[in-house]
Design a protein around this motif. Sequence first.
Motif, PDB file in Angstrom:
ATOM      1  N   THR A 123       1.182  -2.111 -13.229  1.00  0.00           N
ATOM      2  CA  THR A 123       0.515  -0.924 -13.761  1.00  0.00           C
ATOM      3  C   THR A 123       1.205   0.343 -13.269  1.00  0.00           C
ATOM      4  O   THR A 123       1.472   1.271 -14.037  1.00  0.00           O
ATOM      5  CB  THR A 123      -0.980  -0.917 -13.369  1.00  0.00           C
ATOM      6  OG1 THR A 123      -1.598  -2.079 -13.913  1.00  0.00           O
ATOM      7  CG2 THR A 123      -1.680   0.325 -13.876  1.00  0.00           C
ATOM      8  N   LYS A 124       1.538   0.380 -11.989  1.00  0.00           N
ATOM      9  CA  LYS A 124       2.232   1.547 -11.417  1.00  0.00           C
ATOM     10  C   LYS A 124       3.625   1.705 -12.034  1.00  0.00           C
ATOM     11  O   LYS A 124       4.061   2.824 -12.335  1.00  0.00           O
ATOM     12  CB  LYS A 124       2.326   1.395  -9.897  1.00  0.00           C
ATOM     13  CG  LYS A 124       3.011   2.537  -9.193  1.00  0.00           C
ATOM     14  CD  LYS A 124       2.136   3.759  -9.131  1.00  0.00           C
ATOM     15  CE  LYS A 124       2.803   4.850  -8.315  1.00  0.00           C
ATOM     16  NZ  LYS A 124       1.890   5.891  -7.916  1.00  0.00           N
ATOM     17  N   HIS A 145       0.827  -6.837 -19.248  1.00  0.00           N
ATOM     18  CA  HIS A 145       1.308  -5.458 -19.056  1.00  0.00           C
ATOM     19  C   HIS A 145       2.441  -5.096 -20.023  1.00  0.00           C
ATOM     20  O   HIS A 145       2.861  -3.941 -20.066  1.00  0.00           O
ATOM     21  CB  HIS A 145       1.772  -5.251 -17.617  1.00  0.00           C
ATOM     22  CG  HIS A 145       0.662  -5.414 -16.633  1.00  0.00           C
ATOM     23  ND1 HIS A 145      -0.211  -4.409 -16.329  1.00  0.00           N
ATOM     24  CD2 HIS A 145       0.267  -6.489 -15.913  1.00  0.00           C
ATOM     25  CE1 HIS A 145      -1.103  -4.842 -15.456  1.00  0.00           C
ATOM     26  NE2 HIS A 145      -0.835  -6.106 -15.187  1.00  0.00           N
ATOM     27  N   ASP A 158       0.842  -1.208   0.000  1.00  0.00           N
ATOM     28  CA  ASP A 158       0.000   0.000   0.000  1.00  0.00           C
ATOM     29  C   ASP A 158       0.871   1.250   0.000  1.00  0.00           C
ATOM     30  O   ASP A 158       0.605   2.218  -0.724  1.00  0.00           O
ATOM     31  CB  ASP A 158      -0.924   0.035   1.221  1.00  0.00           C
ATOM     32  CG  ASP A 158      -2.079  -0.952   1.123  1.00  0.00           C
ATOM     33  OD1 ASP A 158      -2.392  -1.425   0.009  1.00  0.00           O
ATOM     34  OD2 ASP A 158      -2.660  -1.256   2.188  1.00  0.00           O
ATOM     35  N   LEU A 218       2.775   1.680  -3.383  1.00  0.00           N
ATOM     36  CA  LEU A 218       1.895   2.192  -4.433  1.00  0.00           C
ATOM     37  C   LEU A 218       1.573   3.677  -4.269  1.00  0.00           C
ATOM     38  O   LEU A 218       1.094   4.310  -5.211  1.00  0.00           O
ATOM     39  CB  LEU A 218       0.620   1.357  -4.503  1.00  0.00           C
ATOM     40  CG  LEU A 218       0.836  -0.055  -5.063  1.00  0.00           C
ATOM     41  CD1 LEU A 218      -0.356  -0.945  -4.760  1.00  0.00           C
ATOM     42  CD2 LEU A 218       1.131  -0.008  -6.552  1.00  0.00           C
ATOM     43  N   ASP A 229      -0.340  -7.242 -10.356  1.00  0.00           N
ATOM     44  CA  ASP A 229      -0.915  -6.424 -11.432  1.00  0.00           C
ATOM     45  C   ASP A 229      -0.901  -4.943 -11.082  1.00  0.00           C
ATOM     46  O   ASP A 229      -0.583  -4.103 -11.931  1.00  0.00           O
ATOM     47  CB  ASP A 229      -2.346  -6.871 -11.744  1.00  0.00           C
ATOM     48  CG  ASP A 229      -2.401  -8.143 -12.576  1.00  0.00           C
ATOM     49  OD1 ASP A 229      -1.386  -8.491 -13.208  1.00  0.00           O
ATOM     50  OD2 ASP A 229      -3.463  -8.786 -12.594  1.00  0.00           O
ATOM     51  N   GLU A 230      -1.232  -4.618  -9.838  1.00  0.00           N
ATOM     52  CA  GLU A 230      -1.204  -3.207  -9.410  1.00  0.00           C
ATOM     53  C   GLU A 230       0.204  -2.638  -9.540  1.00  0.00           C
ATOM     54  O   GLU A 230       0.386  -1.497  -9.978  1.00  0.00           O
ATOM     55  CB  GLU A 230      -1.627  -3.077  -7.951  1.00  0.00           C
ATOM     56  CG  GLU A 230      -3.080  -3.276  -7.663  1.00  0.00           C
ATOM     57  CD  GLU A 230      -3.327  -3.216  -6.164  1.00  0.00           C
ATOM     58  OE1 GLU A 230      -3.569  -2.097  -5.657  1.00  0.00           O
ATOM     59  OE2 GLU A 230      -3.255  -4.276  -5.513  1.00  0.00           O
ATOM     60  N   ARG A 241      -0.994  -8.662  -5.641  1.00  0.00           N
ATOM     61  CA  ARG A 241      -0.749  -7.224  -5.889  1.00  0.00           C
ATOM     62  C   ARG A 241       0.145  -6.997  -7.112  1.00  0.00           C
ATOM     63  O   ARG A 241       0.445  -5.863  -7.471  1.00  0.00           O
ATOM     64  CB  ARG A 241      -0.101  -6.576  -4.656  1.00  0.00           C
ATOM     65  CG  ARG A 241      -0.802  -6.808  -3.333  1.00  0.00           C
ATOM     66  CD  ARG A 241      -2.164  -6.150  -3.214  1.00  0.00           C
ATOM     67  NE  ARG A 241      -2.195  -4.724  -3.298  1.00  0.00           N
ATOM     68  CZ  ARG A 241      -2.079  -3.890  -2.266  1.00  0.00           C
ATOM     69  NH1 ARG A 241      -1.902  -4.357  -1.047  1.00  0.00           N
ATOM     70  NH2 ARG A 241      -2.138  -2.588  -2.448  1.00  0.00           N
TER      71      ARG A 241
END
Length: 143
Positions: free
Chosen positions: A84-85, A106, A55, A58, A80-81, A78
């Motif tokens: 993306t970031k 991605h 958390d 990100l 994929d998150e 987590r």
Amino acid sequence: MKCREERQLGAQLANAAGATETQTAIENKDKGFEDILKTAANECSERGGLDVLLDHVLQGPPRWAYAALRYLPDVGSRRDELLTKAAGDPSSAFHTLRHISDVGSHRDLLLKKAAENPGWAHMTLRTVSDLGNHRDLLLAAVE
């Protein structure tokens, strides 16, 4: 965001979380991402686990996400998150493509982001083997 600003943000997040060992590691200029994330992962195991650490990662710049993917042993659901970031700037996109073995769906997003900067597009062309159908996009960025 410059390295100094990243360290300040990281130290603020660590301080707010009461993660004193992590804050000390961040403030030590001899410590890099690998050492800082290892310290943070150990400390977070006592404070809510890896999700709490991710958390915070990100909330930071894209290269924090790349570093988490590279240096944390298992980011689980987590991933994929973080991918993306990591596609948030050309440098992080390039490093993710170069050092993270499975970027899955991605890849296109990362390649398009790397192509936004001629220097990173050039490095991507030289060092990343799987360019999909983005070779021409990267070449156009370099020319």
